[in-house]
Design an enzyme around this catalytic site. Structure first.
Site, PDB file in Angstrom:
ATOM      1  N   HIS A   1     -44.931 -43.127  -2.091  1.00 44.22           N
ATOM      2  CA  HIS A   1     -44.997 -42.993  -0.639  1.00 44.22           C
ATOM      3  C   HIS A   1     -43.947 -43.900  -0.016  1.00 44.22           C
ATOM      4  O   HIS A   1     -43.689 -44.985  -0.515  1.00 44.22           O
ATOM      5  CB  HIS A   1     -46.381 -43.408  -0.127  1.00 44.22           C
ATOM      6  CG  HIS A   1     -46.673 -42.903   1.247  1.00 44.22           C
ATOM      7  ND1 HIS A   1     -46.191 -43.507   2.371  1.00 44.22           N
ATOM      8  CD2 HIS A   1     -47.364 -41.826   1.670  1.00 44.22           C
ATOM      9  CE1 HIS A   1     -46.586 -42.836   3.442  1.00 44.22           C
ATOM     10  NE2 HIS A   1     -47.286 -41.820   3.060  1.00 44.22           N
TER      11      HIS A   1
ATOM     12  N   ASP B   1     -52.093 -36.630  -1.172  1.00 41.39           N
ATOM     13  CA  ASP B   1     -52.020 -35.264  -1.717  1.00 41.39           C
ATOM     14  C   ASP B   1     -52.511 -35.152  -3.146  1.00 41.39           C
ATOM     15  O   ASP B   1     -52.665 -34.042  -3.661  1.00 41.39           O
ATOM     16  CB  ASP B   1     -50.566 -34.774  -1.645  1.00 41.39           C
ATOM     17  CG  ASP B   1     -50.120 -34.625  -0.204  1.00 41.39           C
ATOM     18  OD1 ASP B   1     -49.196 -35.334   0.219  1.00 41.39           O
ATOM     19  OD2 ASP B   1     -50.753 -33.830   0.515  1.00 41.39           O
TER      20      ASP B   1
HETATM   21  C1  SDX Z   1     -46.984 -37.197   2.360  1.00 43.68           C
HETATM   22  O1  SDX Z   1     -44.638 -40.244   5.416  1.00 43.68           O
HETATM   23  C2  SDX Z   1     -45.850 -39.967   5.372  1.00 43.68           C
HETATM   24  O2  SDX Z   1     -46.674 -40.639   5.944  1.00 43.68           O
HETATM   25  C3  SDX Z   1     -46.216 -38.755   4.554  1.00 43.68           C
HETATM   26  C4  SDX Z   1     -47.695 -38.478   4.378  1.00 43.68           C
HETATM   27  C5  SDX Z   1     -48.354 -38.152   5.694  1.00 43.68           C
HETATM   28  O3  SDX Z   1     -49.572 -38.334   5.798  1.00 43.68           O
HETATM   29  O4  SDX Z   1     -47.657 -37.616   6.577  1.00 43.68           O
HETATM   30  O5  SDX Z   1     -48.354 -39.600   3.816  1.00 43.68           O
HETATM   31  C6  SDX Z   1     -47.940 -37.268   3.485  1.00 43.68           C
HETATM   32  O6  SDX Z   1     -45.973 -36.577   2.499  1.00 43.68           O
HETATM   33  C7  SDX Z   1     -47.299 -37.964   1.087  1.00 43.68           C
HETATM   34  C8  SDX Z   1     -46.157 -37.835   0.031  1.00 43.68           C
HETATM   35  C9  SDX Z   1     -46.335 -36.482  -0.700  1.00 43.68           C
HETATM   36  N1  SDX Z   1     -45.167 -36.260  -1.584  1.00 43.68           N
HETATM   37  C10 SDX Z   1     -45.278 -36.326  -2.930  1.00 43.68           C
HETATM   38  O7  SDX Z   1     -46.299 -36.671  -3.535  1.00 43.68           O
HETATM   39  C11 SDX Z   1     -43.984 -35.954  -3.663  1.00 43.68           C
HETATM   40  C12 SDX Z   1     -43.734 -36.959  -4.794  1.00 43.68           C
HETATM   41  N2  SDX Z   1     -43.375 -38.253  -4.140  1.00 43.68           N
HETATM   42  C13 SDX Z   1     -41.977 -38.570  -4.047  1.00 43.68           C
HETATM   43  O8  SDX Z   1     -41.089 -37.490  -3.912  1.00 43.68           O
HETATM   44  C14 SDX Z   1     -41.697 -39.792  -3.172  1.00 43.68           C
HETATM   45  O9  SDX Z   1     -42.528 -40.784  -3.623  1.00 43.68           O
HETATM   46  C15 SDX Z   1     -41.786 -39.674  -1.667  1.00 43.68           C
HETATM   47  C16 SDX Z   1     -40.979 -38.558  -1.136  1.00 43.68           C
HETATM   48  C17 SDX Z   1     -43.208 -39.519  -1.244  1.00 43.68           C
HETATM   49  C18 SDX Z   1     -41.271 -40.998  -1.082  1.00 43.68           C
HETATM   50  O10 SDX Z   1     -39.929 -41.069  -1.386  1.00 43.68           O
HETATM   51  P1  SDX Z   1     -39.002 -42.307  -0.969  1.00 43.68           P
HETATM   52  O11 SDX Z   1     -39.738 -43.282  -0.123  1.00 43.68           O
HETATM   53  O12 SDX Z   1     -37.739 -41.745  -0.428  1.00 43.68           O
HETATM   54  O13 SDX Z   1     -38.774 -43.047  -2.321  1.00 43.68           O
HETATM   55  P2  SDX Z   1     -37.619 -42.703  -3.292  1.00 43.68           P
HETATM   56  O14 SDX Z   1     -37.497 -41.237  -3.466  1.00 43.68           O
HETATM   57  O15 SDX Z   1     -36.411 -43.462  -2.860  1.00 43.68           O
HETATM   58  O16 SDX Z   1     -38.165 -43.314  -4.695  1.00 43.68           O
HETATM   59  C19 SDX Z   1     -38.035 -44.700  -4.989  1.00 43.68           C
HETATM   60  C20 SDX Z   1     -38.022 -44.753  -6.518  1.00 43.68           C
HETATM   61  C21 SDX Z   1     -36.955 -43.849  -7.129  1.00 43.68           C
HETATM   62  O17 SDX Z   1     -36.626 -44.366  -8.423  1.00 43.68           O
HETATM   63  P3  SDX Z   1     -35.311 -45.341  -8.571  1.00 43.68           P
HETATM   64  O18 SDX Z   1     -34.146 -44.553  -7.973  1.00 43.68           O
HETATM   65  O19 SDX Z   1     -35.642 -46.588  -7.780  1.00 43.68           O
HETATM   66  O20 SDX Z   1     -35.189 -45.557 -10.049  1.00 43.68           O
HETATM   67  O21 SDX Z   1     -39.288 -44.264  -7.041  1.00 43.68           O
HETATM   68  C22 SDX Z   1     -39.055 -43.068  -7.786  1.00 43.68           C
HETATM   69  C23 SDX Z   1     -37.691 -42.551  -7.380  1.00 43.68           C
HETATM   70  O22 SDX Z   1     -37.117 -41.776  -8.416  1.00 43.68           O
HETATM   71  N3  SDX Z   1     -40.137 -42.149  -7.430  1.00 43.68           N
HETATM   72  C24 SDX Z   1     -40.754 -41.361  -8.288  1.00 43.68           C
HETATM   73  C25 SDX Z   1     -41.736 -40.689  -7.532  1.00 43.68           C
HETATM   74  N4  SDX Z   1     -41.674 -41.075  -6.245  1.00 43.68           N
HETATM   75  C26 SDX Z   1     -40.661 -41.986  -6.177  1.00 43.68           C
HETATM   76  N5  SDX Z   1     -40.594 -41.163  -9.630  1.00 43.68           N
HETATM   77  C27 SDX Z   1     -41.428 -40.271 -10.215  1.00 43.68           C
HETATM   78  N6  SDX Z   1     -42.414 -39.564  -9.535  1.00 43.68           N
HETATM   79  C28 SDX Z   1     -42.577 -39.768  -8.213  1.00 43.68           C
HETATM   80  N7  SDX Z   1     -43.536 -39.086  -7.544  1.00 43.68           N
END
Ligand code: SDX
Length: 429
Positions: free
Chosen positions: A307, A364
């Site tokens: 998140h 989710d």
């Molecule tokens: C919602 O914003 C809100 O409030 C949203 C929400 C709401 O109520 O409105 O809470 C609802 O959208 C919840 C999120 C649902 N999405 C998912 O579950 C999809 C999977 N999650 C990721 O795609 C991600 O965690 C996000 C999109 C939720 C957040 O992404 P960020 O903040 O842009 O973080 P990032 O992509 O920069 O990741 C940081 C690191 C990265 O690794 P490094 O480059 O540092 O090595 O964490 C890793 C990412 O690769 N990472 C994951 C991951 N999520 C982040 N690695 C594996 N699996 C994951 N799910």
């Protein structure tokens, strides 16, 4: 603590005030930076940038707090209803008994959609994703209620559109489901409350009235309350940005629905179940998929984890997981995907990659398992999120419109394209 900061740009000191929020959050106000220095800031994804000041929702990502108008969501999930929570978010306080009754009665007055809009459903293929139908139908409401699409609607008109949207969106979603399964539409009833009415429109048929189960109603009520707002998330920021051009509320909400559809946002609940089904079909070896999620050479992510704000447990995930356990025990459901989800969560919480990046289960991860148990089809999971998030979107649009200082959203950029060059006639290319 300082009430301003100094930025030294090529020896010129730019003084920027520091804004402090109710909970002690601090922000550097850079609204004069470009005019005083010619420089802008850059923050792709806005991970370090505040777009507005808001009194609607407070969340603390480090402590795992989430409060609507100051009230912890855990207390609202336990004691409130989705209609009452919608009133709280939109009007800033809990309603008294008379106000709640009037608000609830207005839902009845606005639960039907214009009968001409029913024809829209018959124009869509039965395989159409319901988020496409929902965003189109919400925007189409501006055609049937043109008296409301004015640049400066009155407070009464905004209140009427708010109740209209909250009530009609439920009907539109149920109708899109009935269309997808080729069953006749079931119309809303005035003797049923919000969630009960929705379930009846979804699952009753002329030959088989839906038998309401209070445990199911309570589970769905809780899920809608927990989805009702989440401060400046992607879809709410979209509603604010579209509304900042003074686009009407129907158009702004329609845009928010499209932003929520994305699998990184509200589409994640559907993506979580698709992921769990894939792992289950592949023999349940979730460690293989955890390894894939950590492997930077592929784009696979563990859906339902991580998140932008929560670097601790998403408080909603805790409540939803407990609700799933209770509901499954009461209904005697044994869903292998729930057991699989719990084993994945247990493994991830011990894994250094996820611990280091503070990736925890989000709202989710478990919500789709409950929607599935209720009988809601997979492609309607983002629609359930949209029904839940609607009061939050409306509250933020209203807060922005009511703010005399709010301006049209128009970010800058840093240009990285070609330097100036002349047009080349086609015969010389
Ligand atoms: C919602 O914003 C809100 O409030 C949203 C929400 C709401 O109520 O409105 O809470 C609802 O959208 C919840 C999120 C649902 N999405 C998912 O579950 C999809 C999977 N999650 C990721 O795609 C991600 O965690 C996000 C999109 C939720 C957040 O992404 P960020 O903040 O842009 O973080 P990032 O992509 O920069 O990741 C940081 C690191 C990265 O690794 P490094 O480059 O540092 O090595 O964490 C890793 C990412 O690769 N990472 C994951 C991951 N999520 C982040 N690695 C594996 N699996 C994951 N799910």
């Amino acid at each position: 603590m300082a009430d301003n900061v100094q930025i030294n740009i090529d020896g010129k000191i730019i003084e920027c005030p520091v804004i402090v929020g109710t909970e002690g959050e601090r922000a550097i106000d850079i609204s004069k930076l470009r005019t005083q220095s010619g420089l802008i800031t850059m923050d792709p994804g806005f991970g370090n940038t505040g777009a507005c000041q808001s009194a609607i929702t407070y969340l603390d990502g480090d402590k795992g707090f989430l409060r609507y108008r100051g009230i912890p969501v855990e207390q609202l999930a336990e004691n409130s209803t989705f209609v009452e929570t919608s009133y709280l978010l939109i009007y800033g306080r809990l309603p008294n008994a008379q106000e709640l009754e009037a608000f609830s009665d207005a839902f009845n007055e606005h639960s039907m959609i214009h009968e001409d809009m029913v024809n829209f459903f018959h124009a869509y293929p039965s395989t159409t994703h319901p988020m496409a139908i929902l965003s189109a139908m919400v925007c189409a409401m501006s055609a049937y209620y043109p008296e409301f699409i004015k640049e400066e609607p009155t407070k009464q008109e905004i209140n009427r559109i708010a109740v209209q949207l909250l009530s009609k969106v439920r009907t539109i979603c149920a109708f899109s489901y009935k269309k997808s399964i080729g069953e006749p539409f079931v119309y809303p009833r005035h003797d049923l409350h919000y969630v009960h009415n929705f379930l009846n429109m979804m699952f009753s048929s002329p030959t088989n009235p839906y038998q309401i189960d209070d445990d199911v109603v309570n589970a769905l009520q809780m899920l809608l309350i927990l989805h009702a707002d989440h401060e400046q998330n992607c879809s709410t920021s979209t509603v604010r940005l579209v509304g900042s051009s003074h686009a009407n509320l129907y158009a702004s909400i329609s845009a928010g629905i499209c932003a929520l559809w994305g699998p990184l946002h509200g589409g994640a609940n559907q993506a979580v179940i698709e992921m769990l089904e894939m792992i289950h079909k592949d023999g349940g070896d979730f460690n293989k998929y955890i390894a894939k999620a950590k492997d930077k050479s592929n784009t696979f992510r563990l859906m339902g984890f991580g998140h932008r704000v929560y670097k601790n447990f998403d408080p909603r995930a805790r409540v939803i997981k407990k609700c799933a356990d209770n509901l499954f025990n009461k209904l005697g459901i044994n869903d292998p995907l729930l057991d699989l989800a719990k084993r994945i969560e247990e493994a991830v919480l011990k894994d250094e990659y996820f611990i280091e990046r503070k990736l925890y289960p989000n709202v989710d991860f478990y919500s789709g398992i409950i929607f599935r148990a209720i009988g809601i089809p997979l492609n309607m999971f983002p629609v359930m999120f949209a029904i839940g998030r609607l009061p939050g979107w409306i509250a933020h649009w209203k807060e922005m419109i009511d703010d005399p200082t709010s301006k049209i959203g128009r970010p800058y950029q840093i240009y990285t394209g070609s330097l100036k060059k002349d047009y080349v006639p086609i015969e010389q290319r």
